[in-house]
Motif scaffolding. Structure first.
Motif, mmCIF file in Angstrom:
data_model
loop_
_atom_site.group_PDB
_atom_site.id
_atom_site.type_symbol
_atom_site.label_atom_id
_atom_site.label_comp_id
_atom_site.label_asym_id
_atom_site.label_seq_id
_atom_site.Cartn_x
_atom_site.Cartn_y
_atom_site.Cartn_z
ATOM 1 N N HIS A 360 0.886 -1.179 0.000
ATOM 2 C CA HIS A 360 0.000 0.000 0.000
ATOM 3 C C HIS A 360 0.912 1.213 0.000
ATOM 4 O O HIS A 360 1.858 1.286 0.783
ATOM 5 N N ARG A 397 -2.486 0.961 -6.670
ATOM 6 C CA ARG A 397 -1.520 0.950 -5.569
ATOM 7 C C ARG A 397 -0.133 0.501 -5.990
ATOM 8 O O ARG A 397 0.864 1.002 -5.488
ATOM 9 N N HIS A 499 0.455 -4.715 2.420
ATOM 10 C CA HIS A 499 -0.947 -4.463 2.748
ATOM 11 C C HIS A 499 -1.857 -5.656 2.472
ATOM 12 O O HIS A 499 -2.734 -5.969 3.262
ATOM 13 N N ARG A 539 -4.698 -5.621 -6.095
ATOM 14 C CA ARG A 539 -6.087 -5.430 -5.663
ATOM 15 C C ARG A 539 -6.449 -3.950 -5.663
ATOM 16 O O ARG A 539 -5.652 -3.113 -5.222
ATOM 17 N N GLY A 541 -8.481 -0.733 -4.205
ATOM 18 C CA GLY A 541 -9.021 -0.302 -2.918
ATOM 19 C C GLY A 541 -10.528 -0.498 -2.909
ATOM 20 O O GLY A 541 -11.205 -0.164 -3.881
ATOM 21 N N GLY A 542 -11.043 -1.049 -1.813
ATOM 22 C CA GLY A 542 -12.488 -1.265 -1.697
ATOM 23 C C GLY A 542 -12.918 -2.647 -2.170
ATOM 24 O O GLY A 542 -14.057 -3.064 -1.916
ATOM 25 N N ALA A 544 -11.393 -5.499 -1.189
ATOM 26 C CA ALA A 544 -11.152 -6.543 -0.185
ATOM 27 C C ALA A 544 -12.421 -6.809 0.611
ATOM 28 O O ALA A 544 -12.844 -7.963 0.781
HETATM 29 O O1 MEZ Z 1 -9.347 -1.734 0.256
HETATM 30 C C1 MEZ Z 1 -8.429 -1.218 0.918
HETATM 31 O O2 MEZ Z 1 -7.422 -1.822 1.252
HETATM 32 C C2 MEZ Z 1 -8.537 0.203 1.281
HETATM 33 C C3 MEZ Z 1 -9.680 0.964 0.717
HETATM 34 C C4 MEZ Z 1 -7.571 0.728 2.017
HETATM 35 C C5 MEZ Z 1 -7.467 2.148 2.259
HETATM 36 O O3 MEZ Z 1 -6.497 2.737 1.781
HETATM 37 O O4 MEZ Z 1 -8.340 2.702 2.923
#
Ligand code: MEZ
Length: 566
Positions: A360, A397, A499, A539, A541-542, A544
């Motif tokens: 991340h 990312r 991450h 992946r 964001g959002g 997972a």
């Molecule tokens: O899905 C994620 O890992 C996420 C949205 C993380 C984040 O930076 O808030």
């Protein structure tokens, strides 16, 4: 007194102060003892202390058991400090240290438990109480199965509890209310592109198609997801979040804990699954569990669901699969040690993209604290040590992390103003943790952060111009919701950290785990970060939380159907 137990014994009613039957602990979860703590000291709301700068009884962990930190016969420990370094005192942290019950996997004891045979039987065992585990357990229970959910940690939540962003979904009433036009095909395309087309398209289609019903299901379990924002790699706003601005993960996990109780899921904490047990036909027949107090025992089950998460906190596995990430900080919960992956490998499960690990881009420098992508989504810009932008803040990312690692010092600053501070409530949390630099002018912010004042001022004025015209001439950022014009100005120093582990056990569209010949291992299901295939090489964001909800539910429902069939 040397420890908490002797202290209570002397003050109260002997061992009975804490134990139902002196000399015995009623259950591995320590529910009874926890109840005893609360009967004298009150629950978390009674213990909150607004005078404390850092109040351990008012944290994102939610209402976890007192015994997670306060140990009777061994050293107590502040769990928060697994990620933070708070100056918090806990009584009896100098008590005699005991070897942690979960330190070893004892193969001999595992074999003895199998030889002895099951001591208990159930329809479905779910392993790992994060979002995927809870969703699977609740879905299986609602389908009529008897369910036991085992969790190795003294509290539930896993990595999901740390998720800051939200859940991607398409075609929801929320998108309609915000006038966002979106399509299942766009969600699929964005996810495939983000994953560099290494994803399993069938899994991605399911993720997208069932995302809206996933949000609805979460709402039915008591979660509010009414806010919307954009995450990196998405072409529209589709990340659903709690409307009160709180972080998504803790809000979801707290609601799932309550829902699991309400629906009668039996949740066992301090209970680590150590072995999946198969019969001669290579069908699942149970699990060996290592309970903190009850020791090794075999649970027989018709279906088992693996929801143990990834291996983002397992330093050896990271170093093995991605040597270039060796020693990198991790945003992950200490529970993310890849146990499920290793157990599944042992019985011949196939792995997908196991070596793909996501860094991340914005972990607080020298910390384990994730600075959520939401901060960039809501409007922050990202600059290097000199004060220059160097990439679109909303790129994926992997690209953002690569770009940061090419900057001087391999770090970056997220910069924003008071508009963002007011809008994205999570930023107050970072402020509370003293991670933000704050100044009334851009020149002062540059001084505080040792950036070049002229360069930073130029960067911000250019960006404000791009924002006004909607055309980011420098890096083609697609969404620029805010300018940076309202003091005070803020900056937080960030660098990439582990991450998400994208790879894991191979599953089919029913969330059945596949063997090395790509046949389902009968009775074994998996969902969430323990699996591979949904996210490809990277992946978004959002995705997972979306994965844990959509595939958690599918795995739970199919595990129940398998268990209940005649
Ligand atoms: O899905 C994620 O890992 C996420 C949205 C993380 C984040 O930076 O808030």
């Amino acid at each position: 007194a040397n420890d908490l137990a002797s202290f209570h014994k002397d003050k109260g009613d002997g061992c009975k102060t804490c134990h139902q039957t002196p000399g015995k602990v009623a259950d591995d979860s320590e529910n009874y003892i926890n109840g005893q703590c609360q009967s004298c000291h009150g629950d978390y709301s009674a213990l909150k202390n607004p005078k404390l700068k850092i109040d351990p009884h008012n944290s994102h962990l939610g209402d976890i058991h007192c015994t997670s930190c306060h140990k009777g016969h061994e050293q107590s420990k502040v769990y928060c400090n697994e990620c933070h370094s708070f100056d918090l005192k806990i009584p009896f942290n100098d008590a005699k240290k005991k070897e942690a019950w979960d330190a070893k996997w004892d193969q001999e004891k595992i074999q003895q438990a199998i030889a002895k045979g099951p001591v208990e039987s159930t329809d479905v065992v779910v392993i790992g109480a994060g979002s995927a585990g809870y969703n699977a357990a609740i879905a299986a229970k609602q389908a009529g199965a008897k369910v036991i959910l085992v969790e190795k940690a003294p509290f539930s939540g896993g990595n999901s509890m740390l998720a800051a962003g939200g859940m991607n979904a398409v075609g929801t009433p929320q998108q309609k209310a915000h006038h966002v036009e979106d399509k299942v095909e766009w969600f699929v395309e964005d996810t495939m592109k983000g994953g560099r087309y290494a994803n399993d398209p069938k899994l991605v289609e399911i993720l997208a198609e069932q995302s809206a019903s996933g949000v609805k299901w979460l709402e039915s379990l008591g979660v509010n997801m009414d806010d919307l924002k954009r995450s990196g790699g998405a072409r529209v706003d589709r990340t659903h979040r709690p409307a009160d601005g709180r972080s998504a993960g803790p809000t979801i996990v707290q609601a799932l804990r309550k829902a699991a109780d309400k629906y009668g899921v039996e949740t066992r904490l301090n209970s680590r699954a150590e072995k999946l047990v198969l019969n001669d036909d290579h069908q699942i027949v149970g699990v060996v569990v290592h309970g903190k107090h009850s020791g090794y025992y075999m649970l027989s089950a018709k279906s088992v669901v693996l929801t143990t998460g990834g291996y983002g906190y397992n330093k050896q596995m990271i170093a093995f699969y991605r040597p270039t990430f060796k020693g990198m900080t991790s945003s992950n919960n200490i529970t993310a040690t890849g146990d499920g992956i290793n157990m599944a490998k042992e019985i011949g499960a196939s792995m997908t993209d196991i070596d793909w690990i996501q860094a991340h881009p914005t972990i607080g420098m020298d910390s384990r604290i994730l600075i959520s992508e939401t901060v960039r989504g809501v409007g922050a810009i990202m600059v290097n040590a000199e004060g220059k932008r160097f990439v679109s803040e909303l790129t994926t990312r992997d690209r953002a992390s690569d770009a940061i690692l090419k900057q001087p010092g391999k770090f970056a600053w997220l910069v924003f103003d008071n508009q963002l501070y007011k809008k994205a409530k999570m930023v107050r949390g970072y402020d509370h943790l003293q991670m933000l630099k704050k100044a009334d002018t851009i020149a002062d912010l540059a001084k505080l952060t040792k950036m070049d004042a002229k360069l930073l001022a130029g960067t911000i004025s250019d960006y404000n111009e791009y924002q006004k015209t909607g055309d980011d001439k420098a890096f083609h950022r697609e969404d620029m919701p805010l300018n940076l014009t309202q003091p005070p100005y803020y900056a937080v120093k960030v660098a990439p950290g582990i991450h998400h582990t994208m790879g894991g056990v191979a599953i089919d569209t029913k969330a059945e785990v596949l063997d090395l010949q790509s046949w389902p291992i009968k009775g074994l299901y998996a969902a969430g970060e323990v699996t591979g295939g949904v996210h490809g090489y990277n992946r978004l964001g959002g995705n997972a939380i979306a994965d844990t909800v959509v595939f958690g539910k599918i795995a739970g429902e199919n595990a129940a159907t398998n268990a209940l069939k005649k």
